[in-house]
Design a protein around this motif. Sequence first.
Motif, mmCIF file in Angstrom:
data_model
loop_
_atom_site.group_PDB
_atom_site.id
_atom_site.type_symbol
_atom_site.label_atom_id
_atom_site.label_comp_id
_atom_site.label_asym_id
_atom_site.label_seq_id
_atom_site.Cartn_x
_atom_site.Cartn_y
_atom_site.Cartn_z
ATOM 1 N N LEU A 177 6.728 6.172 2.024
ATOM 2 C CA LEU A 177 7.345 4.913 1.749
ATOM 3 C C LEU A 177 8.362 5.286 0.559
ATOM 4 C CD1 LEU A 177 4.927 2.269 2.273
ATOM 5 C CD2 LEU A 177 6.965 2.719 3.525
ATOM 6 N N ILE A 178 7.917 6.197 -0.230
ATOM 7 C CA ILE A 178 8.592 6.559 -1.279
ATOM 8 C C ILE A 178 10.324 7.235 -0.925
ATOM 9 C CG2 ILE A 178 8.315 9.233 -1.367
ATOM 10 C CD1 ILE A 178 8.342 9.048 -4.420
ATOM 11 N N MET A 179 10.366 7.318 0.344
ATOM 12 C CA MET A 179 11.676 7.775 0.922
ATOM 13 C C MET A 179 12.877 6.645 0.849
ATOM 14 S SD MET A 179 11.666 11.124 1.809
ATOM 15 C CE MET A 179 13.256 11.150 2.568
ATOM 16 N N ILE A 180 12.192 5.390 1.007
ATOM 17 C CA ILE A 180 13.105 4.113 0.921
ATOM 18 C C ILE A 180 12.623 3.220 -0.397
ATOM 19 C CG2 ILE A 180 13.297 3.892 3.422
ATOM 20 C CD1 ILE A 180 11.085 2.061 3.644
ATOM 21 N N SER A 181 12.253 3.960 -1.541
ATOM 22 C CA SER A 181 11.833 3.450 -2.869
ATOM 23 C C SER A 181 10.914 2.133 -2.503
ATOM 24 C CB SER A 181 13.229 2.964 -3.339
ATOM 25 O OG SER A 181 14.250 3.898 -3.222
ATOM 26 N N VAL A 182 10.145 2.279 -1.647
ATOM 27 C CA VAL A 182 8.852 1.145 -1.626
ATOM 28 C C VAL A 182 7.992 1.628 -2.673
ATOM 29 C CG1 VAL A 182 7.165 0.156 -0.226
ATOM 30 C CG2 VAL A 182 9.333 0.581 0.671
ATOM 31 N N PRO A 183 7.417 0.795 -3.554
ATOM 32 C CA PRO A 183 6.509 1.134 -4.859
ATOM 33 C C PRO A 183 4.911 1.126 -4.153
ATOM 34 C CG PRO A 183 7.180 -0.967 -5.097
ATOM 35 C CD PRO A 183 7.983 -0.525 -3.762
ATOM 36 N N GLU A 184 4.783 2.332 -3.469
ATOM 37 C CA GLU A 184 3.365 2.141 -2.801
ATOM 38 C C GLU A 184 2.351 3.008 -3.742
ATOM 39 O OE1 GLU A 184 2.317 5.500 -2.082
ATOM 40 O OE2 GLU A 184 4.068 5.848 -3.182
ATOM 41 N N LEU A 185 1.036 2.983 -3.438
ATOM 42 C CA LEU A 185 0.357 3.673 -4.576
ATOM 43 C C LEU A 185 0.699 4.672 -5.347
ATOM 44 C CD1 LEU A 185 -2.470 3.255 -5.801
ATOM 45 C CD2 LEU A 185 -3.505 4.449 -3.598
ATOM 46 N N VAL A 186 0.865 5.878 -4.571
ATOM 47 C CA VAL A 186 1.386 7.079 -5.146
ATOM 48 C C VAL A 186 2.678 7.172 -6.071
ATOM 49 C CG1 VAL A 186 1.897 9.649 -4.857
ATOM 50 C CG2 VAL A 186 0.277 8.404 -3.511
ATOM 51 N N THR A 187 3.418 6.148 -5.711
ATOM 52 C CA THR A 187 4.806 6.069 -6.447
ATOM 53 C C THR A 187 4.440 5.244 -7.867
ATOM 54 O OG1 THR A 187 6.120 5.774 -4.400
ATOM 55 C CG2 THR A 187 7.183 5.248 -6.665
ATOM 56 N N VAL A 188 3.499 4.330 -7.666
ATOM 57 C CA VAL A 188 3.067 3.713 -8.987
ATOM 58 C C VAL A 188 2.324 4.524 -9.923
ATOM 59 C CG1 VAL A 188 1.824 1.920 -9.872
ATOM 60 C CG2 VAL A 188 2.994 1.452 -7.816
ATOM 61 N N ALA A 189 1.320 5.316 -9.272
ATOM 62 C CA ALA A 189 0.662 6.523 -10.041
ATOM 63 C C ALA A 189 1.616 7.459 -10.839
ATOM 64 C CB ALA A 189 -0.172 7.242 -9.005
ATOM 65 N N LEU A 198 -5.653 1.086 -13.891
ATOM 66 C CA LEU A 198 -6.482 0.710 -12.778
ATOM 67 C C LEU A 198 -5.876 -0.490 -12.033
ATOM 68 C CD1 LEU A 198 -8.570 1.507 -10.569
ATOM 69 C CD2 LEU A 198 -10.189 0.213 -12.123
ATOM 70 N N PRO A 199 -5.795 -1.608 -12.794
ATOM 71 C CA PRO A 199 -5.297 -3.053 -12.168
ATOM 72 C C PRO A 199 -4.012 -2.690 -11.502
ATOM 73 C CG PRO A 199 -5.889 -3.363 -14.550
ATOM 74 C CD PRO A 199 -6.177 -1.798 -14.187
ATOM 75 N N ASP A 200 -2.977 -1.840 -12.059
ATOM 76 C CA ASP A 200 -1.629 -1.571 -11.497
ATOM 77 C C ASP A 200 -1.726 -0.885 -10.037
ATOM 78 O OD1 ASP A 200 -0.160 -3.217 -13.429
ATOM 79 O OD2 ASP A 200 0.103 -1.472 -14.846
ATOM 80 N N LEU A 201 -2.523 -0.059 -10.194
ATOM 81 C CA LEU A 201 -2.918 0.855 -8.947
ATOM 82 C C LEU A 201 -3.511 0.054 -7.747
ATOM 83 C CD1 LEU A 201 -4.159 4.013 -10.624
ATOM 84 C CD2 LEU A 201 -1.907 3.939 -9.649
ATOM 85 N N LEU A 202 -4.489 -0.780 -8.071
ATOM 86 C CA LEU A 202 -5.107 -1.614 -6.896
ATOM 87 C C LEU A 202 -4.223 -2.623 -6.851
ATOM 88 C CD1 LEU A 202 -8.590 -2.220 -8.758
ATOM 89 C CD2 LEU A 202 -8.242 -0.705 -6.681
ATOM 90 N N GLU A 203 -3.102 -3.178 -7.442
ATOM 91 C CA GLU A 203 -2.120 -4.310 -7.098
ATOM 92 C C GLU A 203 -1.219 -3.485 -6.119
ATOM 93 O OE1 GLU A 203 -0.002 -5.894 -10.021
ATOM 94 O OE2 GLU A 203 1.116 -7.142 -8.654
ATOM 95 N N ALA A 204 -0.889 -2.104 -6.254
ATOM 96 C CA ALA A 204 0.037 -1.527 -5.495
ATOM 97 C C ALA A 204 -0.752 -0.863 -3.969
ATOM 98 C CB ALA A 204 0.517 -0.260 -6.093
ATOM 99 N N PHE A 205 -2.075 -0.952 -4.473
ATOM 100 C CA PHE A 205 -2.743 -0.633 -3.084
ATOM 101 C C PHE A 205 -2.839 -1.796 -1.942
ATOM 102 C CE2 PHE A 205 -7.069 -0.821 -1.047
ATOM 103 C CZ PHE A 205 -6.880 0.483 -0.068
ATOM 104 N N VAL A 206 -3.179 -2.888 -2.765
ATOM 105 C CA VAL A 206 -3.380 -3.948 -1.908
ATOM 106 C C VAL A 206 -2.171 -4.472 -1.282
ATOM 107 C CG1 VAL A 206 -4.214 -6.441 -1.872
ATOM 108 C CG2 VAL A 206 -5.573 -4.484 -3.056
ATOM 109 N N LYS A 207 -0.919 -5.011 -2.336
ATOM 110 C CA LYS A 207 0.114 -5.540 -2.003
ATOM 111 C C LYS A 207 1.225 -4.517 -0.788
ATOM 112 C CE LYS A 207 0.372 -8.818 -5.493
ATOM 113 N NZ LYS A 207 1.188 -9.388 -6.490
ATOM 114 N N ILE A 208 1.075 -3.175 -1.064
ATOM 115 C CA ILE A 208 1.959 -2.335 -0.223
ATOM 116 C C ILE A 208 1.051 -1.284 0.520
ATOM 117 C CG2 ILE A 208 3.650 -0.554 -0.421
ATOM 118 C CD1 ILE A 208 4.510 -3.141 -1.754
ATOM 119 N N THR A 209 0.465 -0.558 0.111
ATOM 120 C CA THR A 209 -0.453 0.414 1.046
ATOM 121 C C THR A 209 -1.303 -0.319 2.105
ATOM 122 O OG1 THR A 209 -0.407 1.783 -0.904
ATOM 123 C CG2 THR A 209 -1.893 2.432 1.084
ATOM 124 N N LEU A 210 -2.120 -1.057 1.666
ATOM 125 C CA LEU A 210 -3.063 -1.753 2.785
ATOM 126 C C LEU A 210 -2.066 -2.656 3.666
ATOM 127 C CD1 LEU A 210 -6.165 -1.927 3.421
ATOM 128 C CD2 LEU A 210 -6.002 -3.875 1.661
#
Length: 216
Positions: free
Chosen positions: A162-174, A12-24
Amino acid sequence: MSWDMGLALEMLPDLLEAFVKITLLVTVVSSVAAAVLGIVWAILLREGPRPVSAVVFRILDIIRMTPIPLQLAAVYSFLIATDVSTLSIGIVVFGIHYSTYMAESYRAGIESIRPGQWEAATALSMSKTRTWQAVIIPQALRATVPSLGNWAIAMFKDTPFLIMISVPELVTVAQDLGANNFSYFESITLAGLIFLVASYPTAVLMRKLENRLATY
């Protein structure tokens, strides 16, 4: 397949971090950029010289009719040799792509203003700039705010591209967490829940706002 609560809490912490820092982050910054650009396009289409508005119309059409994963890949391949970060590319592409849809929402809001409003501004000798600032834009915004909110939600749900350009957003991290722990069930489910928890209240708020504005 059983739910491993310990593994879920570990992810969960890694997913929330990806959510806040990238997705949001991408959603908020790109939404603001799209909202500003959208109104610029809408005014250019209505008030710009005919050749300019014709060119803008065609460009917006091309952007709107091209899939955003293709746009991300194209801009990324063009800038791959530069120092521009992939996150910046994602923010710019999302902002420009969704500005084309928001321009249509603004256009509909502007067209909904009664001709008498334009005539009254002219009768009061208001300049074009003053007419837009004091009369047209405030009324158009009131009519288009719910629509803009819906486009922002749509953008939020498109961020996995965003996975198309290798940005580690929420789903990629999952997916990475699932691969590392040999279990995608917990990571993908948590990613879906985070999307749902973030987008559902916003959608409800937009509907309430739309209903409230409709009563004015």
